[in-house]
Design an enzyme around this catalytic site. Structure first.
Site, PDB file in Angstrom:
ATOM      1  N   THR A 179      -0.093   8.150  -1.663  1.00 39.87           N
ATOM      2  CA  THR A 179      -0.271   9.105  -2.761  1.00 39.87           C
ATOM      3  C   THR A 179      -1.727   9.118  -3.205  1.00 39.87           C
ATOM      4  OG1 THR A 179       2.032   8.866  -3.397  1.00 39.87           O
ATOM      5  CG2 THR A 179       0.540   9.719  -5.075  1.00 39.87           C
ATOM      6  N   ASN A 180      -2.340   7.945  -3.218  1.00 37.34           N
ATOM      7  CA  ASN A 180      -3.759   7.896  -3.573  1.00 37.34           C
ATOM      8  C   ASN A 180      -4.609   8.704  -2.607  1.00 37.34           C
ATOM      9  OD1 ASN A 180      -2.845   5.018  -4.811  1.00 37.34           O
ATOM     10  ND2 ASN A 180      -4.597   5.877  -5.876  1.00 37.34           N
ATOM     11  N   ASP A 215       3.967  11.999   1.029  1.00 36.95           N
ATOM     12  CA  ASP A 215       4.923  10.970   1.476  1.00 36.95           C
ATOM     13  C   ASP A 215       5.567  11.253   2.829  1.00 36.95           C
ATOM     14  OD1 ASP A 215       6.131   8.416   0.628  1.00 36.95           O
ATOM     15  OD2 ASP A 215       8.026   9.518   0.641  1.00 36.95           O
ATOM     16  N   PHE A 225     -10.045   3.873  -2.534  1.00 36.65           N
ATOM     17  CA  PHE A 225      -9.842   5.094  -3.326  1.00 36.65           C
ATOM     18  C   PHE A 225     -10.818   6.194  -2.880  1.00 36.65           C
ATOM     19  CE2 PHE A 225      -8.330   1.361  -5.655  1.00 36.65           C
ATOM     20  CZ  PHE A 225      -6.998   1.692  -5.745  1.00 36.65           C
ATOM     21  N   HIS A 248       6.739   9.168   7.875  1.00 45.64           N
ATOM     22  CA  HIS A 248       6.416   8.704   6.517  1.00 45.64           C
ATOM     23  C   HIS A 248       4.907   8.859   6.325  1.00 45.64           C
ATOM     24  CE1 HIS A 248       6.752   5.117   3.460  1.00 45.64           C
ATOM     25  NE2 HIS A 248       6.859   6.276   2.858  1.00 45.64           N
ATOM     26  N   LYS A 254      14.196  10.051   1.311  1.00 48.90           N
ATOM     27  CA  LYS A 254      14.179   9.068   2.400  1.00 48.90           C
ATOM     28  C   LYS A 254      15.390   9.239   3.315  1.00 48.90           C
ATOM     29  CE  LYS A 254      10.529   7.034   0.734  1.00 48.90           C
ATOM     30  NZ  LYS A 254       9.223   7.337   1.350  1.00 48.90           N
ATOM     31  N   TYR A 305      18.596   4.620  -8.441  1.00 51.82           N
ATOM     32  CA  TYR A 305      17.153   4.603  -8.165  1.00 51.82           C
ATOM     33  C   TYR A 305      16.775   5.686  -7.143  1.00 51.82           C
ATOM     34  CZ  TYR A 305      12.648   3.423  -6.294  1.00 51.82           C
ATOM     35  OH  TYR A 305      11.351   3.519  -5.857  1.00 51.82           O
ATOM     36  N   GLU A 316     -13.815   6.244  -2.277  1.00 48.98           N
ATOM     37  CA  GLU A 316     -14.771   5.814  -1.237  1.00 48.98           C
ATOM     38  C   GLU A 316     -14.150   5.887   0.165  1.00 48.98           C
ATOM     39  OE1 GLU A 316     -17.650   5.726  -2.131  1.00 48.98           O
ATOM     40  OE2 GLU A 316     -17.916   4.728  -4.079  1.00 48.98           O
ATOM     41  N   SER A 346       5.248   1.805   2.091  1.00 47.86           N
ATOM     42  CA  SER A 346       5.433   2.076   0.672  1.00 47.86           C
ATOM     43  C   SER A 346       4.471   1.251  -0.174  1.00 47.86           C
ATOM     44  CB  SER A 346       6.863   1.736   0.260  1.00 47.86           C
ATOM     45  OG  SER A 346       7.745   2.610   0.915  1.00 47.86           O
ATOM     46  N   ASN A 363       7.272  -1.328  -9.565  1.00 43.66           N
ATOM     47  CA  ASN A 363       7.686  -0.149  -8.788  1.00 43.66           C
ATOM     48  C   ASN A 363       8.088   1.005  -9.717  1.00 43.66           C
ATOM     49  OD1 ASN A 363       8.197   1.244  -6.318  1.00 43.66           O
ATOM     50  ND2 ASN A 363      10.394   0.853  -6.538  1.00 43.66           N
ATOM     51  N   SER A 364       7.545   1.034 -10.925  1.00 40.51           N
ATOM     52  CA  SER A 364       7.848   2.172 -11.803  1.00 40.51           C
ATOM     53  C   SER A 364       7.208   3.429 -11.212  1.00 40.51           C
ATOM     54  CB  SER A 364       7.343   1.895 -13.214  1.00 40.51           C
ATOM     55  OG  SER A 364       5.981   1.533 -13.202  1.00 40.51           O
ATOM     56  N   ARG A 365       7.820   4.574 -11.510  1.00 43.28           N
ATOM     57  CA  ARG A 365       7.427   5.794 -10.801  1.00 43.28           C
ATOM     58  C   ARG A 365       7.318   6.986 -11.727  1.00 43.28           C
ATOM     59  NH1 ARG A 365       7.059   5.563  -4.791  1.00 43.28           N
ATOM     60  NH2 ARG A 365       7.543   3.383  -4.405  1.00 43.28           N
ATOM     61  N   ARG A 385      14.373   0.533  -3.609  1.00 40.29           N
ATOM     62  CA  ARG A 385      15.257   0.727  -2.464  1.00 40.29           C
ATOM     63  C   ARG A 385      15.891  -0.615  -2.099  1.00 40.29           C
ATOM     64  NH1 ARG A 385      12.707   1.104   1.565  1.00 40.29           N
ATOM     65  NH2 ARG A 385      10.574   1.078   0.835  1.00 40.29           N
ATOM     66  N   CYS A 440       1.268   1.460  -0.373  1.00 41.63           N
ATOM     67  CA  CYS A 440       0.036   1.086   0.321  1.00 41.63           C
ATOM     68  C   CYS A 440      -0.997   2.206   0.328  1.00 41.63           C
ATOM     69  CB  CYS A 440       0.335   0.622   1.742  1.00 41.63           C
ATOM     70  SG  CYS A 440       1.217  -0.945   1.780  1.00 41.63           S
ATOM     71  N   GLY A 441      -0.831   3.188  -0.537  1.00 47.59           N
ATOM     72  CA  GLY A 441      -1.938   4.112  -0.750  1.00 47.59           C
ATOM     73  C   GLY A 441      -1.798   5.539  -0.233  1.00 47.59           C
TER      74      GLY A 441
HETATM   75  P1  GTP Z   1       5.302   5.185  -1.507  1.00 46.34           P
HETATM   76  O1  GTP Z   1       5.190   6.327  -2.442  1.00 46.34           O
HETATM   77  O2  GTP Z   1       6.167   4.069  -2.004  1.00 46.34           O
HETATM   78  O3  GTP Z   1       5.639   5.543  -0.099  1.00 46.34           O
HETATM   79  O4  GTP Z   1       3.841   4.471  -1.470  1.00 46.34           O
HETATM   80  P2  GTP Z   1       2.373   5.091  -1.326  1.00 46.34           P
HETATM   81  O5  GTP Z   1       1.889   4.789   0.063  1.00 46.34           O
HETATM   82  O6  GTP Z   1       2.267   6.469  -1.801  1.00 46.34           O
HETATM   83  O7  GTP Z   1       1.558   4.144  -2.299  1.00 46.34           O
HETATM   84  P3  GTP Z   1       0.504   4.510  -3.444  1.00 46.34           P
HETATM   85  O8  GTP Z   1      -0.530   5.531  -3.045  1.00 46.34           O
HETATM   86  O9  GTP Z   1       1.230   4.800  -4.678  1.00 46.34           O
HETATM   87  O10 GTP Z   1      -0.231   3.099  -3.519  1.00 46.34           O
HETATM   88  C1  GTP Z   1      -0.013   2.239  -4.534  1.00 46.34           C
HETATM   89  C2  GTP Z   1      -0.829   0.961  -4.453  1.00 46.34           C
HETATM   90  O11 GTP Z   1      -1.863   0.977  -3.485  1.00 46.34           O
HETATM   91  C3  GTP Z   1      -1.488   0.709  -5.787  1.00 46.34           C
HETATM   92  O12 GTP Z   1      -1.379  -0.655  -6.058  1.00 46.34           O
HETATM   93  C4  GTP Z   1      -2.923   1.120  -5.537  1.00 46.34           C
HETATM   94  O13 GTP Z   1      -3.792   0.499  -6.426  1.00 46.34           O
HETATM   95  C5  GTP Z   1      -3.112   0.674  -4.114  1.00 46.34           C
HETATM   96  N1  GTP Z   1      -4.169   1.421  -3.420  1.00 46.34           N
HETATM   97  C6  GTP Z   1      -4.150   2.708  -3.028  1.00 46.34           C
HETATM   98  N2  GTP Z   1      -5.287   3.046  -2.405  1.00 46.34           N
HETATM   99  C7  GTP Z   1      -6.044   1.929  -2.386  1.00 46.34           C
HETATM  100  C8  GTP Z   1      -7.334   1.625  -1.861  1.00 46.34           C
HETATM  101  O14 GTP Z   1      -8.006   2.456  -1.274  1.00 46.34           O
HETATM  102  N3  GTP Z   1      -7.777   0.347  -2.029  1.00 46.34           N
HETATM  103  C9  GTP Z   1      -7.040  -0.609  -2.674  1.00 46.34           C
HETATM  104  N4  GTP Z   1      -7.550  -1.820  -2.790  1.00 46.34           N
HETATM  105  N5  GTP Z   1      -5.835  -0.353  -3.183  1.00 46.34           N
HETATM  106  C10 GTP Z   1      -5.335   0.888  -3.037  1.00 46.34           C
HETATM  107 MN    MN Z   2       3.679   7.680  -2.805  1.00 42.14          MN
HETATM  108 MN    MN Z   3       7.287   6.572   0.648  1.00 47.09          MN
END
Ligand code: GTP
Ligand code: MN
Ligand code: MN
Length: 608
Positions: free
Chosen positions: A278-279, A298, A516, A251, A231, A222, A518, A273, A388-390, A81, A275-276
């Site tokens: 999707t995780n 998201d 993650f 968001h 967005k 992009y 945990e 963005s 930032n590959s997706r 972006r 910062c986790g």
């Molecule tokens: P956007 O899709 O851009 O809005 O971002 P997002 O918030 O979905 O980010 P995403 O879940 O893809 O997070 C990507 C980054 O966060 C990667 O570098 C992960 O390794 C890191 N990450 C996610 N969860 C954790 C966590 O619990 N601990 C740590 N240390 N890193 C994390």
């Molecule tokens: Mn995401």
């Molecule tokens: Mn996002």
């Protein structure tokens, strides 16, 4: 003026007069070779992807490993972006607020009209009808994206409900409220001119007109700049709609947690963005008996239901996830989702056997083609995949998608998490005292910049509610809106608010908390706080658990690290206050009194 006859206009598949006249106007301005209405069919996907393979934009991946999936590498300068090229063109400058770029709407329109003039020469103009959120919503949120990019058409098929099923809605009662979203890569072709694999322009504008609910985007292919349903619509334009109509466009991921007693809880979480979100949205809990399901990763649209609770809908249809760091350990469910195919991969690396790879993925490739097209080996001094590959992949393929993910009523939210990426200061989890205090936490949250936007990697900046780059109006008014939402509601039914930080570090730079799966331990504590079964320690910044107050059974992280992750360091917080004050100066005179009061309260509790 005599109307010109453009194929695809006179035989358009809708009657919506506003739409037809806009399509005609854009075609006359941009002068494409032809106009095609997208139907969203599989046949269309096959046509488009074959065309992109021929053009060198797509590489078809190994059918055995990633069926019906494609790889694309963007122009090296079109990878994220572009916040400095993103504008909120409200009628008054104050309407955009201090955090957005602003230009007078008429002035912007005249600049961009000149850019759009003839910009689709030699290309096809695609008209993509789409709907954000379920098609059977009482009030469907419609949009139409016009684009000259086949990559956008393919991506929109994954990310939104689009094509033929949307047409009857455009001719229905919600039809006139469709959001026109104009996109061009800004790379006209002269007769006989050979196209490049990733057409784009050095001149980029990502522009929003909040009052008239329009989006104009130019020069970038992009995702965040070009897939205008995401967005641009579902956050920037929708946030302005939500402000006017009394709801929230955020968001946020939406996660369903199921306790050992089979009780379901829905949690929304706003992290900046990369910062986790999707995780966490696809969390695989490590604590026995707990399960998690995904509703969204998201964006959350939240409004009050008749029962007074806040209900959240995910307006999207696909995941646009950060690839690096995604693997079978950090996000097994994302891996299972993309393994099923029907996905796009942008700016990752290509293996010699036609699969994709990125930093952090399992496997030990000895040779790759990097996202820049270079030979890559483990000795290379550059990354194989762009940070930032997706991946772009359908939500419906997620093995843990919640069955109710398409419910137009949404899911009732019990807790809202705010969180950023901070090496210091911010504890693993803090519970807000009430909605207004939680709003203050969201309003003052901060994070280190990531690769999801260009520039300033690692710098700490305030990112209120993770909405800094996505707010379609004045940030002070946005805080007031959050305060008002809480005031108008039944306090017992409001979600509880928590502030989390998975990213606190030890002196040697290691993460203090394993994160993650945990993170389920943190969520369990949050839920038990709501149920009144977990205890907490009152601190100056809110309620924080001690290590003993959390379920750490079988966690193999040293207890001292967990304690350090949970620590409230009064000196660090005292040092944070001037930064918050500086931020509130930026917000300016529209900062709600409630936020000033919260800051004063915090200072008093810190002994300042
Ligand atoms: P956007 O899709 O851009 O809005 O971002 P997002 O918030 O979905 O980010 P995403 O879940 O893809 O997070 C990507 C980054 O966060 C990667 O570098 C992960 O390794 C890191 N990450 C996610 N969860 C954790 C966590 O619990 N601990 C740590 N240390 N890193 C994390
Ligand atoms: Mn995401
Ligand atoms: Mn996002």
């Amino acid at each position: 003026m005599t109307a010109m006859t453009v194929p695809g206009i006179d035989d358009a598949p809708v009657q919506n007069a506003r739409l037809l006249s806009w399509v005609r106007e854009v075609a006359e301005l941009t002068t494409p070779d032809n106009v095609v209405w997208c139907d969203g069919s599989d046949a269309e996907w096959d046509r488009m992807t074959s065309r992109l393979v021929e053009a060198g934009t797509f590489v078809k991946l190994n059918e055995e490993k990633k069926p019906n999936s494609f790889y694309a590498a963007s122009d090296p300068d079109d990878v994220a972006r572009v916040e400095e090229r993103t504008f909120i063109c409200s009628v008054d400058e104050a309407g955009a607020g201090p955090t957005n770029n602003w230009m007078d709407p008429a002035e912007m329109k005249s600049i961009m009209t000149e850019l759009y003039r003839g910009c689709m020469r030699g290309r096809t103009m695609y008209v993509i009808p789409f709907c954000m959120g379920p098609l059977d919503a009482e009030q469907p949120f419609l949009g139409v994206e016009i684009t000259d990019s086949e990559y956008v058409v393919c991506s929109m098929k994954i990310m939104t409900r689009m094509g033929a099923p949307v047409l009857p809605l455009l001719d229905g009662p919600a039809g006139d409220r469709f959001v026109p979203a104009l996109h061009s890569v800004g790379a006209p072709l002269e007769p006989g001119q050979q196209d490049v694999a990733w057409p784009c322009s050095d001149t980029k504008y990502i522009t929003h007109f909040p009052e008239t609910r329009e989006i104009w985007s130019y020069g970038s292919g992009y995702g965040g700049n070009a897939l205008l349903g995401k967005k641009c619509y579902a956050l920037r334009i929708a946030s302005a709609m939500a402000h006017d109509e009394g709801w929230l466009a955020e968001h946020m991921l939406i996660l369903k947690l199921i306790s050992p007693a089979d009780e379901a809880y829905y949690v929304a979480a706003a992290f900046p963005s990369a910062c986790g979100k999707t995780n966490l949205a696809m969390l695989q809990p490590t604590i026995p008996g707990w399960r998690a399901e995904t509703v969204g990763d998201d964006i959350a649209w939240m409004r009050f239901g008749e029962d007074g609770r806040l209900y959240a809908v995910n307006p999207e249809f696909g995941f646009f996830g950060v690839a690096p760091g995604t693997n079978w350990k950090t996000n097994p469910n994302a891996m299972r989702t993309i393994e099923q195919g029907n996905s796009l991969f942008t700016n990752v690396a290509l293996t010699d056997d036609g699969d994709v790879w990125w930093e952090g993925l399992e496997g030990d490739p000895q040779h790759l083609t990097s996202w820049t097209g270079q030979d890559w080996t483990p000795d290379s001094d550059f990354p194989a995949a762009h940070p930032n590959s997706r991946y772009t992949t359908p939500i419906s393929q997620c093995p843990v998608v919640a069955p109710e993910w398409e419910d137009p009523q949404g899911v009732p939210i019990s807790a809202i998490l705010f969180g950023g990426r901070r090496k210091t200061t911010v504890p693993l989890v803090t519970e807000a005292r009430d909605w207004q205090h939680g709003t203050f936490m969201g309003a003052t949250m901060s994070s280190e910049k990531t690769a999801a936007a260009k520039g300033g990697l690692g710098q700490v900046r305030r990112d209120p509610m993770a909405m800094l780059p996505f707010l379609g109006y004045n940030v002070g008014d946005y805080f007031q809106h959050w305060v008002n939402v809480g005031k108008g509601a039944d306090a017992d039914k409001l979600p509880k608010i928590f502030y989390v930080n998975w990213f606190r570090r030890g002196e040697d730079g290691r993460f203090l908390w394993p994160g993650f799966g945990e993170n389920s331990r943190v969520l369990k504590w949050c839920i038990e706080r709501m149920e009144g079964t977990a205890s907490a320690t009152e601190t100056a910044i809110g309620y924080v658990p001690t290590a003993e107050q959390m379920d750490l059974t079988e966690l193999d992280t040293p207890i001292a690290d967990v304690e350090a992750a949970l620590a409230v360091d009064v000196e660090e917080w005292k040092a944070e206050i001037p930064l918050i004050e500086e931020w509130f100066e930026v917000v300016g005179d529209r900062l709600p009194t409630a936020m000033r009061d919260e800051l004063e309260g915090l200072k008093l509790r810190l002994g300042l």
